[in-house]
Motif scaffolding. Sequence first.
Motif, PDB file in Angstrom:
ATOM      1  N   LEU A 164       0.813  -1.212   0.000  1.00 55.64           N
ATOM      2  CA  LEU A 164       0.000   0.000   0.000  1.00 55.64           C
ATOM      3  C   LEU A 164       0.847   1.263   0.000  1.00 55.64           C
ATOM      4  CD1 LEU A 164      -2.911  -0.939   2.443  1.00 55.64           C
ATOM      5  CD2 LEU A 164      -3.022  -0.691  -0.042  1.00 55.64           C
ATOM      6  N   ASN A 165       1.959   1.242   0.727  1.00 57.07           N
ATOM      7  CA  ASN A 165       2.836   2.417   0.736  1.00 57.07           C
ATOM      8  C   ASN A 165       3.376   2.716  -0.654  1.00 57.07           C
ATOM      9  OD1 ASN A 165       2.792   3.512   3.302  1.00 57.07           O
ATOM     10  ND2 ASN A 165       4.251   2.043   4.123  1.00 57.07           N
ATOM     11  N   ASN A 166       3.733   1.675  -1.396  1.00 55.94           N
ATOM     12  CA  ASN A 166       4.207   1.887  -2.770  1.00 55.94           C
ATOM     13  C   ASN A 166       3.099   2.449  -3.656  1.00 55.94           C
ATOM     14  OD1 ASN A 166       6.953   1.258  -2.933  1.00 55.94           O
ATOM     15  ND2 ASN A 166       6.549  -0.934  -2.885  1.00 55.94           N
ATOM     16  N   ILE A 167       1.881   1.940  -3.453  1.00 57.33           N
ATOM     17  CA  ILE A 167       0.746   2.421  -4.249  1.00 57.33           C
ATOM     18  C   ILE A 167       0.417   3.874  -3.917  1.00 57.33           C
ATOM     19  CG2 ILE A 167      -1.742   2.124  -4.629  1.00 57.33           C
ATOM     20  CD1 ILE A 167      -1.247  -0.920  -4.122  1.00 57.33           C
ATOM     21  N   LEU A 168       0.491   4.208  -2.624  1.00 59.08           N
ATOM     22  CA  LEU A 168       0.080   5.542  -2.180  1.00 59.08           C
ATOM     23  C   LEU A 168       1.160   6.603  -2.361  1.00 59.08           C
ATOM     24  CD1 LEU A 168      -1.805   4.569   1.093  1.00 59.08           C
ATOM     25  CD2 LEU A 168      -2.824   5.488  -0.983  1.00 59.08           C
ATOM     26  N   PRO A 170       2.796   7.922  -5.028  1.00 59.68           N
ATOM     27  CA  PRO A 170       2.460   8.992  -5.977  1.00 59.68           C
ATOM     28  C   PRO A 170       1.258   9.820  -5.529  1.00 59.68           C
ATOM     29  CG  PRO A 170       2.855   6.911  -7.123  1.00 59.68           C
ATOM     30  CD  PRO A 170       2.806   6.591  -5.658  1.00 59.68           C
ATOM     31  N   MET A 171       0.277   9.166  -4.877  1.00 56.85           N
ATOM     32  CA  MET A 171      -0.923   9.880  -4.449  1.00 56.85           C
ATOM     33  C   MET A 171      -0.623  10.877  -3.333  1.00 56.85           C
ATOM     34  SD  MET A 171      -3.606   6.695  -4.444  1.00 56.85           S
ATOM     35  CE  MET A 171      -4.980   7.706  -3.902  1.00 56.85           C
ATOM     36  N   LEU A 172       0.453  10.657  -2.577  1.00 57.82           N
ATOM     37  CA  LEU A 172       0.831  11.600  -1.531  1.00 57.82           C
ATOM     38  C   LEU A 172       1.629  12.768  -2.089  1.00 57.82           C
ATOM     39  CD1 LEU A 172       0.998  12.339   1.495  1.00 57.82           C
ATOM     40  CD2 LEU A 172       3.103  10.990   1.605  1.00 57.82           C
ATOM     41  N   MET A 173       2.554  12.465  -3.007  1.00 55.70           N
ATOM     42  CA  MET A 173       3.450  13.506  -3.485  1.00 55.70           C
ATOM     43  C   MET A 173       2.854  14.326  -4.634  1.00 55.70           C
ATOM     44  SD  MET A 173       7.366  13.322  -4.829  1.00 55.70           S
ATOM     45  CE  MET A 173       7.986  12.531  -3.353  1.00 55.70           C
ATOM     46  N   LEU A 174       2.127  13.681  -5.557  1.00 56.88           N
ATOM     47  CA  LEU A 174       1.632  14.400  -6.732  1.00 56.88           C
ATOM     48  C   LEU A 174       0.684  15.547  -6.404  1.00 56.88           C
ATOM     49  CD1 LEU A 174       1.238  11.563  -9.381  1.00 56.88           C
ATOM     50  CD2 LEU A 174       2.857  13.462  -9.397  1.00 56.88           C
ATOM     51  N   PRO A 175      -0.223  15.419  -5.421  1.00 58.86           N
ATOM     52  CA  PRO A 175      -1.056  16.580  -5.091  1.00 58.86           C
ATOM     53  C   PRO A 175      -0.237  17.817  -4.722  1.00 58.86           C
ATOM     54  CG  PRO A 175      -2.011  14.632  -4.114  1.00 58.86           C
ATOM     55  CD  PRO A 175      -0.699  14.218  -4.699  1.00 58.86           C
ATOM     56  N   THR A 214      -5.611  10.584   1.136  1.00 61.00           N
ATOM     57  CA  THR A 214      -4.368   9.807   1.046  1.00 61.00           C
ATOM     58  C   THR A 214      -3.668   9.788   2.400  1.00 61.00           C
ATOM     59  OG1 THR A 214      -4.098  10.383  -1.287  1.00 61.00           O
ATOM     60  CG2 THR A 214      -2.149   9.597  -0.116  1.00 61.00           C
ATOM     61  N   LYS A 215      -3.633  10.954   3.064  1.00 64.76           N
ATOM     62  CA  LYS A 215      -3.009  11.022   4.387  1.00 64.76           C
ATOM     63  C   LYS A 215      -3.772  10.164   5.406  1.00 64.76           C
ATOM     64  CE  LYS A 215      -0.733  15.485   3.798  1.00 64.76           C
ATOM     65  NZ  LYS A 215      -0.706  16.915   4.148  1.00 64.76           N
ATOM     66  N   ARG A 216      -5.097  10.088   5.274  1.00 64.70           N
ATOM     67  CA  ARG A 216      -5.886   9.206   6.154  1.00 64.70           C
ATOM     68  C   ARG A 216      -5.515   7.746   5.916  1.00 64.70           C
ATOM     69  NH1 ARG A 216     -12.133  10.062   5.889  1.00 64.70           N
ATOM     70  NH2 ARG A 216     -11.968   8.389   7.402  1.00 64.70           N
ATOM     71  N   LYS A 524       8.874   5.033   2.987  1.00 65.63           N
ATOM     72  CA  LYS A 524       7.829   5.410   2.034  1.00 65.63           C
ATOM     73  C   LYS A 524       6.468   5.299   2.745  1.00 65.63           C
ATOM     74  CE  LYS A 524      10.044   3.349  -2.106  1.00 65.63           C
ATOM     75  NZ  LYS A 524       9.833   2.298  -3.111  1.00 65.63           N
ATOM     76  N   PRO A 525       5.489   6.043   2.290  1.00 66.83           N
ATOM     77  CA  PRO A 525       5.553   7.092   1.280  1.00 66.83           C
ATOM     78  C   PRO A 525       6.110   8.369   1.883  1.00 66.83           C
ATOM     79  CG  PRO A 525       3.309   6.906   2.097  1.00 66.83           C
ATOM     80  CD  PRO A 525       4.105   5.836   2.794  1.00 66.83           C
ATOM     81  N   TYR A 526       6.783   9.140   1.094  1.00 66.93           N
ATOM     82  CA  TYR A 526       7.382  10.380   1.573  1.00 66.93           C
ATOM     83  C   TYR A 526       6.784  11.570   0.832  1.00 66.93           C
ATOM     84  CZ  TYR A 526      10.250   8.457  -2.210  1.00 66.93           C
ATOM     85  OH  TYR A 526      10.671   7.851  -3.367  1.00 66.93           O
ATOM     86  N   THR A 527       6.855  12.722   1.462  1.00 64.57           N
ATOM     87  CA  THR A 527       6.433  13.947   0.796  1.00 64.57           C
ATOM     88  C   THR A 527       7.603  14.501  -0.009  1.00 64.57           C
ATOM     89  OG1 THR A 527       7.101  15.354   2.643  1.00 64.57           O
ATOM     90  CG2 THR A 527       4.854  14.481   2.697  1.00 64.57           C
TER      91      THR A 527
END
Length: 544
Positions: A164-168, A170-175, A214-216, A524-527
């Motif tokens: 899940l961390n790998n999946i999320l 891009p969703m954390l950083m791209l926004p 995503t943060k939730r 991961k995931p990182y900002t």
Amino acid sequence: MKKETIKMLLVEDDPAHIDLVMRGMESSSKKFEVSIAYSIQEAKDSIKKSKPDIVISDYLLPDGRGDELVAFANRAFPSVIITSYGNPKMAVEILKAGAMDYVVKSPEMFLDMHHIAERVLREWQNILDKKKAEEEKKILEEKLRRAERMESLGVMAGGIAHDLNNILGPMLMLPEIIKEEVQFLSRQISLENSELKALVSNIDRDITLIEHNTKRAIKVIKDLLAMSRRGRYEFQPLSVNTLISSSIKDPEFIVLRRDKPRIEVETRMQDDLPCIAASSIHFQRVLYNLYINSFDAMDIEGKISIFTRRAFLENPYIAYEPISAGDYVVIEIRDNGSGIKKENLSRMFEPFFSTKKQSRKSGSGLGLSVVHGIVKDHNGFIDVWSEEGKGTIFSLYFPALEEKIEANPLESTKRMVRGGTESILLVDDEAGQLFIAKRALSMYGYNIEEAANGEEAIKKIQQRQQNPFAMVLLDMMMGTMDGLETYSKIQSISSAIKVLIVSAHFAPEMIRVFFEKGISWLAKPYTKESLALAVRKTLDGEKA
């Protein structure tokens, strides 16, 4: 040395036999305190008043039979039945009723009564010891089964969290990146057009919603990792009083109080407590989960008490779980809510086990499992007392530190992130991770190249020995060649190349290897900012 007094109840209606028994007891090396009862009723009254250590009873008495006392006492002590007229059938019945021995009266028996009593007491103690050992074995077996369940769930949770961390990622950083680009575009074009202005506003709102959710989701993953004891901790000397004072001023706690304003909250914290080695972020999650548990246990009104104290345990203490001897700082969180059923106490820390409805504030639903995992990672212990209708007390024991210097848990970790122009090789078998890392680091000015696995990375490093990479951003979990193997090969080519290892899942034994080898690492995931900061620190020779 003072002899231990043994309380013996003699139930006999024949004065001559009483006299003979008393003479026989005088020969004992042990100190017997003998009470006399002349009937079954007198014996029952005496037992109610004070439980004896052993009962010697005649079989036939004016108001009944001696074996009635065995059933009456529910085998709370050993009983010996004596009789003048015995037979094998009677002996079997008496022993089946629960008596420890059946003895026929004789002059020799009376003189030997002290030996009979001492032998029966030894046999009784052996029975008690065996029962205790069996009970302890059952408890240990249940704890082992519980630990195995927790371990298997932890392994599963760790694997899920990694994916899940790998999946999320891009969703954390791209926004972050999209919002910056939208803001840049809005400055470049005229927003006098109301439709265009509304469009920019809608994009910003939609991206913020994606970012928030995503943060939730990431918070749920962190709970999974905490439950499975595979999170990242940064320990420092902290005051539990400071942490608690901060927690009850936190917006999340204020919301809990606002929703149930008639619940009283009191704090009583001992002054001059030593610090503990703690991770502030994780510790706050322990407190918050316990606060939720207490608030959920009360419908409209009640009371939550938060205490701190110091405890010196000279010997191990058997509580909800065994607590080792030592010097501890103890936090107690009490409520007078609904309490926990006795049969549920042994399972309360299992993930997803709950007897209450999931509330919107319960987060991942892992609640007490998270508390258990984090406390264990702090080398702490948990004791629990609970009774239906009366409430619950959670007592957390944390090893006290000798040093008095307290770090500031509220100190901001924000800092200006400096970019650079160094060459960095990104190594990851996830295309999405390569994409977002390259986007982010390129915005800070770095020159980026990519490799999809360890083998490709080694080839690129060998090809650039004349103009080497300044750093490699290396994923830990890859196919045929994992991060540590790739790291070793990089070091054999050039120890001057800095390496920052990233992963969606760090097992404790892996972290120990990183510390031993002095390897920088980032979860991961990182900002965008946390990645850039870790990269800059690694390039500058600081620990990421």
